[in-house]
Design a protein around this motif. Structure first.
Motif, PDB file in Angstrom:
ATOM      1  N   ARG A 151       0.853  -1.181   0.000  1.00  0.00           N
ATOM      2  CA  ARG A 151       0.000   0.000   0.000  1.00  0.00           C
ATOM      3  C   ARG A 151       0.893   1.235   0.000  1.00  0.00           C
ATOM      4  O   ARG A 151       1.774   1.374   0.835  1.00  0.00           O
ATOM      5  CB  ARG A 151      -0.895   0.015   1.232  1.00  0.00           C
ATOM      6  CG  ARG A 151      -1.950  -1.067   1.220  1.00  0.00           C
ATOM      7  CD  ARG A 151      -2.724  -1.018   2.540  1.00  0.00           C
ATOM      8  NE  ARG A 151      -3.342  -2.258   2.905  1.00  0.00           N
ATOM      9  CZ  ARG A 151      -2.734  -3.388   3.255  1.00  0.00           C
ATOM     10  NH1 ARG A 151      -1.439  -3.465   3.260  1.00  0.00           N
ATOM     11  NH2 ARG A 151      -3.419  -4.458   3.594  1.00  0.00           N
ATOM     12  N   LEU A 152       0.650   2.121  -0.964  1.00  0.00           N
ATOM     13  CA  LEU A 152       1.432   3.349  -1.082  1.00  0.00           C
ATOM     14  C   LEU A 152       0.499   4.544  -1.103  1.00  0.00           C
ATOM     15  O   LEU A 152      -0.616   4.477  -1.620  1.00  0.00           O
ATOM     16  CB  LEU A 152       2.246   3.356  -2.386  1.00  0.00           C
ATOM     17  CG  LEU A 152       3.333   2.311  -2.537  1.00  0.00           C
ATOM     18  CD1 LEU A 152       3.929   2.393  -3.935  1.00  0.00           C
ATOM     19  CD2 LEU A 152       4.406   2.515  -1.502  1.00  0.00           C
ATOM     20  N   ASP A 153       0.991   5.641  -0.590  1.00  0.00           N
ATOM     21  CA  ASP A 153       0.300   6.910  -0.718  1.00  0.00           C
ATOM     22  C   ASP A 153       0.189   7.228  -2.211  1.00  0.00           C
ATOM     23  O   ASP A 153       1.163   7.037  -2.948  1.00  0.00           O
ATOM     24  CB  ASP A 153       1.115   7.985   0.010  1.00  0.00           C
ATOM     25  CG  ASP A 153       0.484   9.340  -0.087  1.00  0.00           C
ATOM     26  OD1 ASP A 153       0.780  10.058  -1.072  1.00  0.00           O
ATOM     27  OD2 ASP A 153      -0.308   9.688   0.804  1.00  0.00           O
ATOM     28  N   PRO A 154      -0.963   7.670  -2.669  1.00  0.00           N
ATOM     29  CA  PRO A 154      -1.121   7.951  -4.101  1.00  0.00           C
ATOM     30  C   PRO A 154      -0.096   8.943  -4.655  1.00  0.00           C
ATOM     31  O   PRO A 154       0.362   8.795  -5.792  1.00  0.00           O
ATOM     32  CB  PRO A 154      -2.539   8.519  -4.204  1.00  0.00           C
ATOM     33  CG  PRO A 154      -3.258   7.943  -3.030  1.00  0.00           C
ATOM     34  CD  PRO A 154      -2.227   7.837  -1.948  1.00  0.00           C
ATOM     35  N   ALA A 155       0.295   9.925  -3.871  1.00  0.00           N
ATOM     36  CA  ALA A 155       1.296  10.894  -4.339  1.00  0.00           C
ATOM     37  C   ALA A 155       2.657  10.224  -4.504  1.00  0.00           C
ATOM     38  O   ALA A 155       3.392  10.523  -5.456  1.00  0.00           O
ATOM     39  CB  ALA A 155       1.395  12.064  -3.364  1.00  0.00           C
ATOM     40  N   LEU A 156       3.004   9.306  -3.601  1.00  0.00           N
ATOM     41  CA  LEU A 156       4.258   8.573  -3.711  1.00  0.00           C
ATOM     42  C   LEU A 156       4.238   7.678  -4.947  1.00  0.00           C
ATOM     43  O   LEU A 156       5.212   7.622  -5.704  1.00  0.00           O
ATOM     44  CB  LEU A 156       4.509   7.734  -2.456  1.00  0.00           C
ATOM     45  CG  LEU A 156       5.760   6.864  -2.446  1.00  0.00           C
ATOM     46  CD1 LEU A 156       7.017   7.704  -2.617  1.00  0.00           C
ATOM     47  CD2 LEU A 156       5.827   6.060  -1.166  1.00  0.00           C
ATOM     48  N   TYR A 157       3.123   6.996  -5.168  1.00  0.00           N
ATOM     49  CA  TYR A 157       3.001   6.136  -6.348  1.00  0.00           C
ATOM     50  C   TYR A 157       3.146   6.969  -7.623  1.00  0.00           C
ATOM     51  O   TYR A 157       3.833   6.556  -8.563  1.00  0.00           O
ATOM     52  CB  TYR A 157       1.666   5.393  -6.352  1.00  0.00           C
ATOM     53  CG  TYR A 157       1.547   4.441  -7.514  1.00  0.00           C
ATOM     54  CD1 TYR A 157       2.039   3.148  -7.411  1.00  0.00           C
ATOM     55  CD2 TYR A 157       0.980   4.838  -8.719  1.00  0.00           C
ATOM     56  CE1 TYR A 157       1.959   2.264  -8.479  1.00  0.00           C
ATOM     57  CE2 TYR A 157       0.899   3.968  -9.789  1.00  0.00           C
ATOM     58  CZ  TYR A 157       1.389   2.687  -9.667  1.00  0.00           C
ATOM     59  OH  TYR A 157       1.313   1.822 -10.733  1.00  0.00           O
ATOM     60  N   ALA A 158       2.525   8.133  -7.665  1.00  0.00           N
ATOM     61  CA  ALA A 158       2.608   8.999  -8.847  1.00  0.00           C
ATOM     62  C   ALA A 158       4.051   9.429  -9.098  1.00  0.00           C
ATOM     63  O   ALA A 158       4.510   9.469 -10.247  1.00  0.00           O
ATOM     64  CB  ALA A 158       1.704  10.208  -8.680  1.00  0.00           C
ATOM     65  N   ALA A 159       4.783   9.727  -8.024  1.00  0.00           N
ATOM     66  CA  ALA A 159       6.193  10.126  -8.173  1.00  0.00           C
ATOM     67  C   ALA A 159       7.029   8.963  -8.697  1.00  0.00           C
ATOM     68  O   ALA A 159       7.890   9.152  -9.566  1.00  0.00           O
ATOM     69  CB  ALA A 159       6.741  10.619  -6.833  1.00  0.00           C
ATOM     70  N   ILE A 160       6.777   7.772  -8.188  1.00  0.00           N
ATOM     71  CA  ILE A 160       7.500   6.588  -8.664  1.00  0.00           C
ATOM     72  C   ILE A 160       7.151   6.323 -10.123  1.00  0.00           C
ATOM     73  O   ILE A 160       8.023   5.982 -10.934  1.00  0.00           O
ATOM     74  CB  ILE A 160       7.187   5.355  -7.788  1.00  0.00           C
ATOM     75  CG1 ILE A 160       7.733   5.562  -6.383  1.00  0.00           C
ATOM     76  CG2 ILE A 160       7.767   4.090  -8.402  1.00  0.00           C
ATOM     77  CD1 ILE A 160       7.273   4.532  -5.378  1.00  0.00           C
TER      78      ILE A 160
END
Length: 70
Positions: free
Chosen positions: A12-21
């Motif tokens: 589970r990732l924060d959506p902002a972190l996933y977007a950055a990745i």
């Protein structure tokens, strides 16, 4: 000989972190999964933790073996 299968697990990732990745992966021409693996290896290396790379199977046809009978 095949390489061992990769370990699958939910993350589970924060959506902002996933977007950055995802943006970083696109810039490096990698999938998000490959980018996460790359970033984890990079972080562990910086901490002095050695991680061996599993040997990947070779692609294509296996080498033709010589027959002793002729």
């Amino acid at each position: 000989m095949t390489a061992p299968p990769k370990k699958a697990f939910p993350l589970r990732l924060d959506p902002a972190l996933y977007a950055a990745i995802e943006r970083s992966a696109a810039g490096d021409l990698r999938s998000v999964n490959a980018q996460v693996e790359y970033l984890l290896r990079e972080a562990l290396t910086r901490r002095g933790v050695k991680v061996s790379v599993s040997q990947t199977p070779k692609r294509g046809r296996p080498a033709k073996q010589e027959d002793d009978n002729g």
